[in-house]
Structures are given as structure tokens and as C-alpha cells.
Design an enzyme around this catalytic site. Structure first.
Site, PDB file in Angstrom:
ATOM      1  N   LYS A   1      10.654   9.052  -5.147  1.00 45.29           N
ATOM      2  CA  LYS A   1      10.060   7.962  -4.360  1.00 45.29           C
ATOM      3  C   LYS A   1      11.164   7.255  -3.596  1.00 45.29           C
ATOM      4  O   LYS A   1      12.317   7.230  -4.037  1.00 45.29           O
ATOM      5  CB  LYS A   1       9.374   6.955  -5.293  1.00 45.29           C
ATOM      6  CG  LYS A   1       8.234   6.209  -4.633  1.00 45.29           C
ATOM      7  CD  LYS A   1       6.963   7.029  -4.661  1.00 45.29           C
ATOM      8  CE  LYS A   1       5.803   6.300  -4.060  1.00 45.29           C
ATOM      9  NZ  LYS A   1       4.541   7.048  -4.270  1.00 45.29           N
TER      10      LYS A   1
ATOM     11  N   THR B   1      -5.977  11.704  -0.119  1.00 45.44           N
ATOM     12  CA  THR B   1      -5.976  10.923  -1.369  1.00 45.44           C
ATOM     13  C   THR B   1      -7.400  10.497  -1.705  1.00 45.44           C
ATOM     14  O   THR B   1      -7.858  10.634  -2.844  1.00 45.44           O
ATOM     15  CB  THR B   1      -5.047   9.697  -1.222  1.00 45.44           C
ATOM     16  OG1 THR B   1      -3.752  10.181  -0.886  1.00 45.44           O
ATOM     17  CG2 THR B   1      -4.981   8.891  -2.497  1.00 45.44           C
TER      18      THR B   1
ATOM     19  N   SER C   1      -0.251  17.434   0.543  1.00 45.60           N
ATOM     20  CA  SER C   1       1.150  17.480   0.997  1.00 45.60           C
ATOM     21  C   SER C   1       1.750  18.844   0.652  1.00 45.60           C
ATOM     22  O   SER C   1       2.499  19.430   1.441  1.00 45.60           O
ATOM     23  CB  SER C   1       1.981  16.404   0.292  1.00 45.60           C
ATOM     24  OG  SER C   1       1.923  15.201   1.007  1.00 45.60           O
TER      25      SER C   1
HETATM   26  P1  NAD Z   1      -1.900   1.180   2.794  1.00 43.12           P
HETATM   27  O1  NAD Z   1      -0.660   0.533   3.224  1.00 43.12           O
HETATM   28  O2  NAD Z   1      -2.596   2.093   3.740  1.00 43.12           O
HETATM   29  O3  NAD Z   1      -2.954   0.067   2.351  1.00 43.12           O
HETATM   30  C1  NAD Z   1      -2.681  -0.881   1.386  1.00 43.12           C
HETATM   31  C2  NAD Z   1      -3.867  -1.815   1.301  1.00 43.12           C
HETATM   32  O4  NAD Z   1      -3.665  -2.715   0.195  1.00 43.12           O
HETATM   33  C3  NAD Z   1      -4.047  -2.692   2.540  1.00 43.12           C
HETATM   34  O5  NAD Z   1      -5.429  -2.823   2.820  1.00 43.12           O
HETATM   35  C4  NAD Z   1      -3.480  -4.035   2.102  1.00 43.12           C
HETATM   36  O6  NAD Z   1      -4.049  -5.125   2.815  1.00 43.12           O
HETATM   37  C5  NAD Z   1      -3.892  -4.037   0.642  1.00 43.12           C
HETATM   38  N1  NAD Z   1      -3.108  -4.955  -0.172  1.00 43.12           N
HETATM   39  C6  NAD Z   1      -1.776  -5.186  -0.122  1.00 43.12           C
HETATM   40  N2  NAD Z   1      -1.447  -6.141  -1.020  1.00 43.12           N
HETATM   41  C7  NAD Z   1      -2.602  -6.482  -1.656  1.00 43.12           C
HETATM   42  C8  NAD Z   1      -2.932  -7.417  -2.682  1.00 43.12           C
HETATM   43  N3  NAD Z   1      -1.989  -8.188  -3.215  1.00 43.12           N
HETATM   44  N4  NAD Z   1      -4.215  -7.484  -3.075  1.00 43.12           N
HETATM   45  C9  NAD Z   1      -5.156  -6.704  -2.493  1.00 43.12           C
HETATM   46  N5  NAD Z   1      -4.921  -5.825  -1.530  1.00 43.12           N
HETATM   47  C10 NAD Z   1      -3.665  -5.729  -1.115  1.00 43.12           C
HETATM   48  O7  NAD Z   1      -1.548   1.899   1.410  1.00 43.12           O
HETATM   49  P2  NAD Z   1      -2.223   3.173   0.767  1.00 43.12           P
HETATM   50  O8  NAD Z   1      -1.519   4.364   1.271  1.00 43.12           O
HETATM   51  O9  NAD Z   1      -3.711   3.078   0.887  1.00 43.12           O
HETATM   52  O10 NAD Z   1      -1.763   2.992  -0.758  1.00 43.12           O
HETATM   53  C11 NAD Z   1      -2.485   2.162  -1.656  1.00 43.12           C
HETATM   54  C12 NAD Z   1      -2.144   2.577  -3.085  1.00 43.12           C
HETATM   55  O11 NAD Z   1      -2.490   3.938  -3.271  1.00 43.12           O
HETATM   56  C13 NAD Z   1      -0.655   2.458  -3.451  1.00 43.12           C
HETATM   57  O12 NAD Z   1      -0.549   2.123  -4.823  1.00 43.12           O
HETATM   58  C14 NAD Z   1      -0.152   3.858  -3.235  1.00 43.12           C
HETATM   59  O13 NAD Z   1       1.021   4.133  -4.005  1.00 43.12           O
HETATM   60  C15 NAD Z   1      -1.355   4.644  -3.728  1.00 43.12           C
HETATM   61  N6  NAD Z   1      -1.371   6.025  -3.221  1.00 43.12           N
HETATM   62  C16 NAD Z   1      -1.496   6.281  -1.883  1.00 43.12           C
HETATM   63  C17 NAD Z   1      -1.491   7.593  -1.434  1.00 43.12           C
HETATM   64  C18 NAD Z   1      -1.658   7.938   0.013  1.00 43.12           C
HETATM   65  O14 NAD Z   1      -1.658   9.134   0.329  1.00 43.12           O
HETATM   66  N7  NAD Z   1      -1.849   6.993   0.907  1.00 43.12           N
HETATM   67  C19 NAD Z   1      -1.350   8.630  -2.362  1.00 43.12           C
HETATM   68  C20 NAD Z   1      -1.246   8.336  -3.716  1.00 43.12           C
HETATM   69  C21 NAD Z   1      -1.250   7.021  -4.123  1.00 43.12           C
END
Ligand code: NAD
Length: 428
Positions: A104, A188, A357
């Protein structure tokens, strides 16, 4: 171990290690990350000044293959945090039987404060600094919170410029035109949907009678909410960092997405907040309230540490699907299990991203482009297969699903470590 978060993550590993007999070498090897690098990311800002940001890359374990894991842009990113995320990646890749270890990276920055040009300079500067530690056979980054395909495209291009070769397999989650895979943007969420569908099979639960609350409305959360709504589930609440919207009869998730996309401002991040959307009727509630709503399914899809000892007793959902990494702490998990609240672990639920991926990496290396149906079929097979394996392991050992997922992953890592020779072998 320095971080409380990493200590907490190790709890699941300890529980799994009580069930599968692992080699002492495996326990020793998984205690700490293989590599943690910390560097400065210099950026020339639009007003001419030079600013530096903290940059990081962590490789936790590469027994099963090159490191794999996203890059996060967030003001709270630090090395402890990333070590934990890299630890989870190690087990996620092993659970899905992907030929990768866990890694990471990230930059300590509030990307919403940067212009598009500054964001591009930051992304290219990050690659300049980390170039010696990544590579198609070494460590393969991807998007994570607040990074996206546009950023991955810049990064892949910068890496090719540095290495003076076209090497798209160095990074996944790229735009389609630059060697990205069909479905990667929705991977995802699509993977999570397969897990949810598989877990609910055979239960007396019709989608239209099932209520869902989703925390986080980004790449993962908004798409999961959309797919659940399209399948007939009643998505009663969604949220972003500024607040949540609730409607007992269900929200029109598609309209909310349109609202966010059309009110993005000048940044690549959406300036609009779901709670401000006037065309979708609902009551404004807080993120804390969303987590304790009386719903059937709770889907945390934002940050880690959202359900803790403090609020676990107030959670009223029957099942929690962890789309985010680590949203439920180990202490909260124990309290939930006692109350028969099922927690389906993130290393399974959100593994669709890294799985596609992997498909992108294969396509880049072979010079192929797969059709979306092919990607989707392969993803479905892996996600449903892993869900079935975790469920069967939970039944066999009479343990919760998180422990079961770690049992499956740990056994795979242990087998590979044993194949390289352990103390028993070297002592003859
Ligand atoms: P992103 O940046 O696209 O979206 C994040 C979202 O979370 C946004 O809507 C933001 O407003 C919201 N957010 C941020 N802080 C917050 C809070 N305190 N309370 C509520 N909402 C909040 O991110 P993402 O890619 O959707 O990732 C979200 C989660 O999923 C993370 O934990 C990430 O590690 C995990 N994840 C993502 C992927 C991927 O492919 N995108 C894969 C595996 C895991």
C-alpha cells in the site's frame, strides 16, 4: 508493532493461527512489513511556490508474488496506517488465490485543495520518488481513496518515461485507452454485489423487503448502492464525508450520483454533498446515525474504524458487509458476534477491485484486451468461489466469517513459506 491499528489487524491473524497449525517461520515473517519507505514528494504549486508532501510505500509480504495495493491521497495517511492496509492486502490476495503479496502507498495531502495541474504534478512526483520500489514484477500500485483512473494514467505514463519503456503493467486501474481493463471502475462494487448475493442465497430475504444503509458514496459505495437498488433492494440511507441522507421508502441512488457528478466544481473531486441534493427527498442525518439505523444490511464503504466498542452495541443491522478496509474493529467484531450480527470481512467483500486489477495486469503483459463479459464472468467465479470457501471454513471450524477468511488465506501463505524450507527441514 508500533500502530494500534496494525495490532488490531493482527488480532484476526492470531485467531486464525489458533485453528490452522502454521510454521514458526510463518508467524515470524508476518510480524512486520518487509519494507516501508518514507520520502518527500515535491510539487511546484500554481502560485509558483514549492511545497513538499509526505510520500510512502509499504510492502508487507511478498511470499505469494509481487506487492499489490492502492495509493491513497489523504491528510491522515501515515506509515502506520499504510502498514495495516498492506497487511490486509496480503491476506486479501491470498484469500482470492492471486499471485500477489500485499502492499500500500499514499501521500499525506488533502487532494481536494489542489488544482488539476497540481494534482498531476503531485502524482508524477510521487512516481519519481517511488520508482525504484515499484515495477510489474516488484510491486504494482492501483487506486484507493481519493485516487482514480486519471491519476493512475499519469502515474503509468511517468513510470514509462523514467524507465524509457512502455510498461503499463506497473500500475492497474488505468483508463481503458491506456491499457485499463473493462469493468475496473466498477470492479470493487461488482465483486461486493456477488458476495452479498451469494451470502443471502437460501435465506428467506427478498430484495424488496431488505433495507440497506451505505456509508461512503465514492467509487465503491456509490456503485454498490446503485447495483443494490437496481437489484430491487431498498437503499434507505447513503452518506459522504459531510453527512447522510435517509428515506424510509428508499432513495433514488442514481439521481444522487448524477447530482454529485454534475456539481463537481473545478476539482476532479465532487464538491457537491449527497445531503444537499434537493431533487431526492430524504432527511439529513449524520454519519454516526447512519451506522446505527434499523436496517437489514449495513455497508460501510468509506474509512476504517467506523464501528468500534463505542457504537457496536447500537448497531441494529443483521449483517455488515465491509466494503471499506477495516471499518469494524476487532473489539467491535466480538461484541457484534455475541449479538449474532454477522460481519462479512473486507478482505472478501472488497476483493473485486484487486481481482480485476489482476486481470488488467495479465492483459497488459499479454498485450490482450478482454471483453467486459469475460472479465465479469471470471470475477463472478472467483468472488462466489471465495465466498463459498469462507462459509465452508466457518462451518467446519464453527467460527465467524472473518476468522474463516484469515484461516483460508493464512493456510496458503504458510504452505508457500513451508515450500521454501522451515526449521524442521534445515535441522535435517
Ligand atoms: P473514494 O475516494 O472514491 O470515496 C470515498 C468516499 O468516502 C467519499 O464519498 C467520501 O466522501 C466518503 N468519506 C470520506 N470520509 C468519510 C467519513 N468520515 N464518513 C463518511 N464518508 C466519508 O474511495 P473508494 O475507492 O470508494 O474507497 C472507499 C473504501 O473502500 C476505502 O476503505 C478503500 O480502501 C476501500 N476499497 C476501495 C477499492 C476500490 O477499488 N476503489 C478497493 C478495495 C477497497
Amino acid at each position: 508493532m508500533s500502530s494500534k491499528l496494525l495490532e488490531d489487524a493482527h488480532f484476526a491473524l492470531k485467531r486464525a493461527a489458533e485453528l490452522v497449525k502454521i510454521n514458526a517461520d510463518t508467524e515470524e515473517k508476518l510480524k512486520r512489513p518487509e519494507l516501508s519507505v518514507k520520502f518527500s514528494v515535491p510539487v511546484r504549486m500554481d502560485d509558483g511556490q514549492l511545497r513538499t508532501f509526505g510520500g510512502y510505500r509499504v510492502r508487507y509480504d511478498t511470499t505469494l508474488g509481487p506487492g499489490k495495493g492502492g495509493i491513497r491521497y489523504h491528510p491522515k495517511v501515515d506509515v502506520d496506517h499504510l502498514q495495516t492496509l498492506a497487511f490486509w492486502m496480503t491476506f486479501k490476495c491470498a484469500l482470492l488465490n492471486l499471485p500477489y503479496g500485499g502492499a500500500k502507498g499514499g501521500v499525506q495531502v488533502n487532494p481536494k485543495e489542489l488544482s488539476r495541474m497540481e494534482l498531476e504534478r503531485l502524482s508524477r512526483s510521487y512516481v519519481n520518488q517511488v520508482a525504484d520500489f515499484i515495477g510489474p514484477d516488484l510491486d504494482v500500485p492501483a487506486p484507493d481513496m481519493y485516487t482514480n483512473e486519471l491519476i493512475m494514467g499519469w502515474m503509468a505514463n511517468q513510470y514509462s518515461l523514467i524507465s524509457r519503456e512502455h510498461r503499463p503493467a506497473v500500475i492497474t486501474g488505468k483508463p481503458l485507452a491506456l491499457g485499463g481493463s473493462a469493468l475496473r471502475e466498477r470492479a470493487t462494487a461488482t465483486g461486493a454485489f456477488f458476495v452479498i448475493d451469494e451470502m443471502l442465497k437460501g435465506r428467506d430475504r427478498r430484495p424488496e423487503d431488505t433495507t440497506v444503509a451505505v456509508q461512503g458514496f465514492g467509487n465503491a459505495g456509490a456503485e454498490v448502492a446503485t447495483q443494490l437498488m437496481e437489484a430491487g433492494f431498498r437503499v434507505v440511507a447513503v452518506s459522504d464525508s459531510q453527512g447522510a441522507l435517509y428515506s424510509e421508502t428508499g432513495l433514488n441512488v442514481k439521481k444522487l450520483r448524477q447530482f454529485k457528478e454534475q456539481n463537481g466544481g473545478t476539482s476532479v473531486y465532487h464538491a457537491a454533498q449527497v445531503a444537499d441534493c434537493e431533487t431526492v427527498k430524504g432527511a439529513q442525518i449524520s454519519n454516526a446515525e447512519l451506522l446505527t439505523l434499523d436496517v437489514d444490511l449495513l455497508v460501510p464503504a468509506a474509512l476504517e474504524n467506523q464501528i468500534t466498542e463505542e457504537n457496536a452495541e447500537d448497531v441494529r443491522a443483521d449483517v455488515i458487509f465491509e466494503v471499506a478496509n477495516g471499518p469494524v474493529t476487532s473489539a467491535a467484531q466480538e461484541l457484534l458476534v455475541e449479538r449474532d450480527v454477522e460481519v462479512v470481512p473486507g478482505i472478501l467483500v472488497n476483493a473485486g477491485g484487486v481481482t480485476v486489477s489482476y486481470f488488467e495486469w495479465i492483459q497488459n503483459r499479454r498485450g490482450e484486451r478482454w471483453r467486459e463479459e469475460k472479465v465479469r464472468d471470471r470475477l463472478e467465479e472467483r468472488m462466489r468461489g471465495a465466498t463459498e470457501e469462507v462459509r465452508a471454513t466457518a462451518d467446519e471450524h464453527q467460527v465467524d466469517l472473518t476468522t474463516a477468511a484469515y484461516v483460508v488465506a493464512l493456510a496458503r501463505i504458510d504452505e508457500a513459506i513451508e515450500a521454501q524450507g522451515t526449521r524442521e527441514y534445515y535441522q535435517g
